[in-house]
Structure formats: structure tokens, C-alpha cells
Scaffold this active site. Sequence first.
Site, PDB file in Angstrom:
ATOM      1  CB  CYS A 147      28.606 -20.043 -24.206  1.00 17.94           C
ATOM      2  SG  CYS A 147      30.038 -19.165 -24.850  1.00 17.94           S
ATOM      3  CB  SER A 197      35.518 -11.068   7.587  1.00 17.80           C
ATOM      4  OG  SER A 197      35.287 -11.938   6.465  1.00 17.80           O
ATOM      5  N   GLY A 211      36.417  -3.143   4.499  1.00 17.90           N
ATOM      6  CA  GLY A 211      35.125  -3.833   4.612  1.00 17.90           C
ATOM      7  C   GLY A 211      35.167  -5.310   4.298  1.00 17.90           C
ATOM      8  CG  HIS A 217      34.554 -13.383  -4.796  1.00 19.86           C
ATOM      9  ND1 HIS A 217      34.425 -13.095  -3.466  1.00 19.86           N
ATOM     10  CD2 HIS A 217      35.697 -14.099  -4.910  1.00 19.86           C
ATOM     11  CE1 HIS A 217      35.441 -13.631  -2.796  1.00 19.86           C
ATOM     12  NE2 HIS A 217      36.232 -14.243  -3.647  1.00 19.86           N
ATOM     13  CD  GLN A 266      37.008 -10.338  -0.456  1.00 19.29           C
ATOM     14  OE1 GLN A 266      36.906 -11.486  -0.017  1.00 19.29           O
ATOM     15  NE2 GLN A 266      37.290  -9.303   0.312  1.00 19.29           N
TER      16      GLN A 266
HETATM   17  N1  APR Z   1      32.096  -0.261   7.536  1.00 15.29           N
HETATM   18  C1  APR Z   1      33.199  -0.999   7.861  1.00 15.29           C
HETATM   19  N2  APR Z   1      33.161  -2.350   8.029  1.00 15.29           N
HETATM   20  C2  APR Z   1      31.951  -2.952   7.853  1.00 15.29           C
HETATM   21  C3  APR Z   1      30.771  -2.240   7.524  1.00 15.29           C
HETATM   22  C4  APR Z   1      30.878  -0.838   7.370  1.00 15.29           C
HETATM   23  N3  APR Z   1      29.818  -0.081   7.054  1.00 15.29           N
HETATM   24  N4  APR Z   1      29.753  -3.144   7.424  1.00 15.29           N
HETATM   25  C5  APR Z   1      30.278  -4.357   7.685  1.00 15.29           C
HETATM   26  N5  APR Z   1      31.591  -4.241   7.936  1.00 15.29           N
HETATM   27  C6  APR Z   1      32.581  -5.299   8.175  1.00 15.29           C
HETATM   28  C7  APR Z   1      32.053  -6.491   8.956  1.00 15.29           C
HETATM   29  O1  APR Z   1      32.217  -6.270  10.347  1.00 15.29           O
HETATM   30  C8  APR Z   1      32.966  -7.614   8.447  1.00 15.29           C
HETATM   31  O2  APR Z   1      34.172  -7.669   9.189  1.00 15.29           O
HETATM   32  O3  APR Z   1      32.927  -5.802   6.903  1.00 15.29           O
HETATM   33  C9  APR Z   1      33.293  -7.178   7.018  1.00 15.29           C
HETATM   34  C10 APR Z   1      32.528  -7.966   5.973  1.00 15.29           C
HETATM   35  O4  APR Z   1      32.969  -9.304   6.044  1.00 15.29           O
HETATM   36  P1  APR Z   1      32.141 -10.434   5.288  1.00 15.29           P
HETATM   37  O5  APR Z   1      30.696 -10.290   5.593  1.00 15.29           O
HETATM   38  O6  APR Z   1      32.837 -11.737   5.579  1.00 15.29           O
HETATM   39  O7  APR Z   1      32.304 -10.078   3.753  1.00 15.29           O
HETATM   40  P2  APR Z   1      33.563 -10.383   2.836  1.00 15.29           P
HETATM   41  O8  APR Z   1      34.824 -10.297   3.609  1.00 15.29           O
HETATM   42  O9  APR Z   1      33.436  -9.522   1.637  1.00 15.29           O
HETATM   43  O10 APR Z   1      33.302 -11.905   2.414  1.00 15.29           O
HETATM   44  C11 APR Z   1      34.172 -12.468   1.469  1.00 15.29           C
HETATM   45  O11 APR Z   1      32.748 -14.413   1.372  1.00 15.29           O
HETATM   46  O12 APR Z   1      30.629 -15.326   1.274  1.00 15.29           O
HETATM   47  C12 APR Z   1      31.744 -14.976   0.532  1.00 15.29           C
HETATM   48  O13 APR Z   1      31.796 -14.505  -1.747  1.00 15.29           O
HETATM   49  C13 APR Z   1      31.409 -13.966  -0.516  1.00 15.29           C
HETATM   50  O14 APR Z   1      32.757 -12.159  -1.364  1.00 15.29           O
HETATM   51  C14 APR Z   1      32.277 -12.771  -0.176  1.00 15.29           C
HETATM   52  C15 APR Z   1      33.401 -13.423   0.611  1.00 15.29           C
END
Ligand code: APR
Length: 257
Positions: A151, A192, A190, A117, A99
Site C-alpha cells: 500500500c 443459504s 440466492g 465480502h 456476498q
Molecule cells: N437460483 C436460485 N438459488 C440458487 C441457484 C439459482 N440458480 N443456484 C444456487 N442456488 C442456491 C443454493 O441452493 C443455495 O441455497 O443459492 C444458495 C447459495 O448458498 P451458498 O452456496 O451458501 O452461497 P452464499 O449463501 O452466498 O454463501 C455465503 O459463504 O463461503 C462463504 O464467502 C462465501 O459469500 C459466501 C458466503
Amino acid sequence: MAEVLANSVYAVALTGAGVSTESGIPDFRGPSGIWTRDPEAERRAYEVYDKFLRNPVEYWMESVKSPIRDAIERAEPNPSHYALAELEKMGILKCIITQNVDNLHQKSGSQNVIDFHGNVSKLRCLKCGRRYPRDMFDIPKILEEGKIPLCECKYPLKSDVVYFNEPIPQDVYTRSVEEVVKCDVMIVAGTSAVVYPAAQLPRIAKNKPLPASVVEINAEPTPLTVEGISDYFIQGKTGEVLPRIVEEVKKFLAKYK
Ligand code: APR
């Protein structure tokens, strides 16, 4: 759990911003995430796609400067990325669906990466689907001339990054689902797991006729953990847990294979 990976036939990974925080790129919803710290920034992010469709010139004027893109371009892969690249080299991990838009899986040597993404290093045409390396265009110069990147089919280009409300490009979505349907093990690291349709992928893996084993690694439990989609949940930093998993898999293979 290492034996699950060692014995897998077709393991894939779904990664999120959590695998890049140890490279200095903030995540979005973790304790110090971009959206956590500035909900207004998230609200603005929901408007970018519509702005591009309504007024590509305004979109380009506003997006030519991007602190997050600068941070991404300076970032280097961390042990999370190298561990997944190692699993691919070992012939265990067949594909990473990420993502993240930061190109760090590719920078760390992973070959089969699907940018679910999009990718900050590319521009994309919504009309014909063509993608171009961003650095093919001298964007400040183009904008100074009162133009915007176009493009070959003459439609305005945008960043390859998939914005909120923007559909996942069909080629990317189809390839990702194909990989998930094929997998017998899915590492989810990594994320949510709250943003769809990416968050649907572990559910597809789990609910298909031959369910995959879902191995979740995250700093905190997620809906995947709570709903029992994850067969294994390892709470910790991906930069520490993933290298340990690689070591355990190597030990298992040395002993039994
Ligand atoms: N190790 C393990 N987990 C981690 C670490 C780490 N070093 N750092 C952060 N985290 C966890 C956080 O606690 C959280 O649960 O990784 C997760 C990241 O979640 P988000 O910040 O929501 O990121 P993501 O899930 O990739 O978001 C999905 O949302 O905003 C959009 O397009 C954006 O691709 C992104 C999508």
C-alpha cells in the site's frame, strides 16, 4: 408479491452465490457447491486470513494462481443480475448488498452495489483501508522480484475478498446496515443465509421497529424461510424468477400508477 415491490419506497437486495451459478460460477453449499464437493477446500479457506497475517509472502505465493478467480473473470452476468439492474433503473431497487466477489452486479449495470465480502478485482490495505484495482499491479513480476504488493502506507496489500475470520471492512458494514435500516422491502436472492454477519441483515430488516417485507428467492428453503423471517418465499432459479418479478412489477405499474 409484485405489488409489494411496486409500492415500495426503498427496496434493497441481499444476494448470494446462487445468483451467479447461472453465469457458470459454482456456489458453495448448493448440491454441487464448492464446499459441498470438497469439504477440505472449505477447511483450507478458513486458514487463508491467518496465513496472510503470519506470512504475507507465502500468502501471495499461494494466491497468485486461483482457478476460481480465473472462472470469475471469464464469467458474464446472467438474467438474475440484469433483472436487479433493471429494478434499480426503474427507481425501485436502491442498493444491492452482495456476498459475491465476482463483480457481476457491476458488470450488469447496477450502480449502487456494496461488496459485503469484497471484490476479486481489488486489493485492500488492512492498515489504512485503501483499495486499489488489482490490475494496477503486475503481481507475477512483483513476486519474481521477491517483493509483494504494498500500500502507499507501506503495509502489505491483500485481496479485497473478505476471508473467513476476517472482519467485514467497517465502511462496508456500516453502509450495509444503514441501507437495511432504511429499507421497507428486502429481496434476498440466492443465499443459504448461514454465514454471518451477512445472514444477520435480513433479520435486522425484519426485526426493526418498522419491519421490512422480506422476499426470498432461492432454489431451496433456508433458515430465513424456516424461521419465518421471509414474508414471501419463491422457490426457483433466480435467473427465471427475478425477470418474471420485473415483468409483473412493470405490469402492475402500467395498470395502477
Ligand atoms: N437460483 C436460485 N438459488 C440458487 C441457484 C439459482 N440458480 N443456484 C444456487 N442456488 C442456491 C443454493 O441452493 C443455495 O441455497 O443459492 C444458495 C447459495 O448458498 P451458498 O452456496 O451458501 O452461497 P452464499 O449463501 O452466498 O454463501 C455465503 O459463504 O463461503 C462463504 O464467502 C462465501 O459469500 C459466501 C458466503
